[in-house]
Design a protein around this motif. Sequence first.
Motif, mmCIF file in Angstrom:
data_model
loop_
_atom_site.group_PDB
_atom_site.id
_atom_site.type_symbol
_atom_site.label_atom_id
_atom_site.label_comp_id
_atom_site.label_asym_id
_atom_site.label_seq_id
_atom_site.Cartn_x
_atom_site.Cartn_y
_atom_site.Cartn_z
ATOM 1 N N GLU A 1 43.374 33.396 8.294
ATOM 2 C CA GLU A 1 42.438 34.039 7.375
ATOM 3 C C GLU A 1 41.537 32.990 6.746
ATOM 4 O O GLU A 1 41.972 31.880 6.443
ATOM 5 N N GLY B 1 32.772 33.084 7.149
ATOM 6 C CA GLY B 1 34.222 33.034 7.288
ATOM 7 C C GLY B 1 34.664 33.261 8.721
ATOM 8 O O GLY B 1 35.558 32.564 9.230
ATOM 9 N N GLN B 2 34.031 34.208 9.401
ATOM 10 C CA GLN B 2 34.364 34.467 10.795
ATOM 11 C C GLN B 2 33.991 33.288 11.688
ATOM 12 O O GLN B 2 34.716 32.948 12.630
ATOM 13 N N ALA C 1 28.566 35.672 3.552
ATOM 14 C CA ALA C 1 29.839 34.996 3.318
ATOM 15 C C ALA C 1 30.884 35.440 4.342
ATOM 16 O O ALA C 1 31.649 34.616 4.863
ATOM 17 N N LYS C 2 30.913 36.722 4.638
ATOM 18 C CA LYS C 2 31.868 37.237 5.618
ATOM 19 C C LYS C 2 31.601 36.641 6.995
ATOM 20 O O LYS C 2 32.529 36.241 7.710
ATOM 21 N N ALA C 3 30.325 36.573 7.381
ATOM 22 C CA ALA C 3 29.965 36.012 8.686
ATOM 23 C C ALA C 3 30.330 34.536 8.765
ATOM 24 O O ALA C 3 30.793 34.047 9.808
ATOM 25 N N ASP D 1 27.391 38.917 0.217
ATOM 26 C CA ASP D 1 28.698 39.258 0.772
ATOM 27 C C ASP D 1 28.722 39.229 2.294
ATOM 28 O O ASP D 1 29.662 38.694 2.906
ATOM 29 N N GLU D 2 27.709 39.826 2.913
ATOM 30 C CA GLU D 2 27.684 39.870 4.371
ATOM 31 C C GLU D 2 27.561 38.483 4.978
ATOM 32 O O GLU D 2 28.173 38.177 6.006
#
Length: 243
Positions: free
Chosen positions: A130, A172-173, A168-170, A165-166
């Motif tokens: 994660e 992280g991936q 940051a999520k990308a 947010d989007e």
Amino acid sequence: VFLALHGEYGEDGRVQERLEQEGVPYTGTGIQGSRIAFNKELTKQAFEKNDIPTPRWLMLNDISEPAPTELAAPWVLKPVRQGSSVGLQLVDEAGQWDAAFAAVCEHDDRILCEERINGREITVGILADEALPIVEVSPKVGFYDYQNKYTVGATEYFCPADLPDERAKAIGQLALKAFDAVEGRDFGRVDMMLNVGLKPHVLEVNTLPGLTETSLLPMAAAAVGLEFSKLCQRMIELALQRN
């Protein structure tokens, strides 16, 4: 064995190999992943193989090399096999090349020359497959070198980083993909630069990230409520699950 070593022998797979020969469980990434992640040339090759965005680069030997014409200034010079930003040199223009190149050659006979990405420096902690909240790194003076990494108060940190947010999520991936590309295991840290358009460029993967009071993986873990002792316990649990 709870590994908290830096640099040659500790991060490059050699102590991991010795522990496996002795049948001793240990925390973190295995032999091959440690070898790849510690060697910046092997890391870059893994990134390219897996379509991971990274600054353009070329390899140099520790002989008198002129400033490259195929890669425009400004540059970043790094010894291929060092950690903690040891030996790192920033070169703004060709007139600074000779001195910077000589300085980095003191630390290795293979040198990575990389295009310098101007923008925001971030890092993404990885724990048990994660991505943890993103940490933004902002040195008060200069760049994030050895001194600014390990001097309390020399650098400001923002966690979670102020990003949509989007995005940051990308990011992280992407960090997870980069970690997998170098065969990372259990926990680590992925360093990146964001350009002015917030496009991420992956710099490197740390398989044994710092565990000091200024270190970034513990900071990211704390942002999700995982205090330092619990973070260490989780690292141990992940190792024991393999044994």
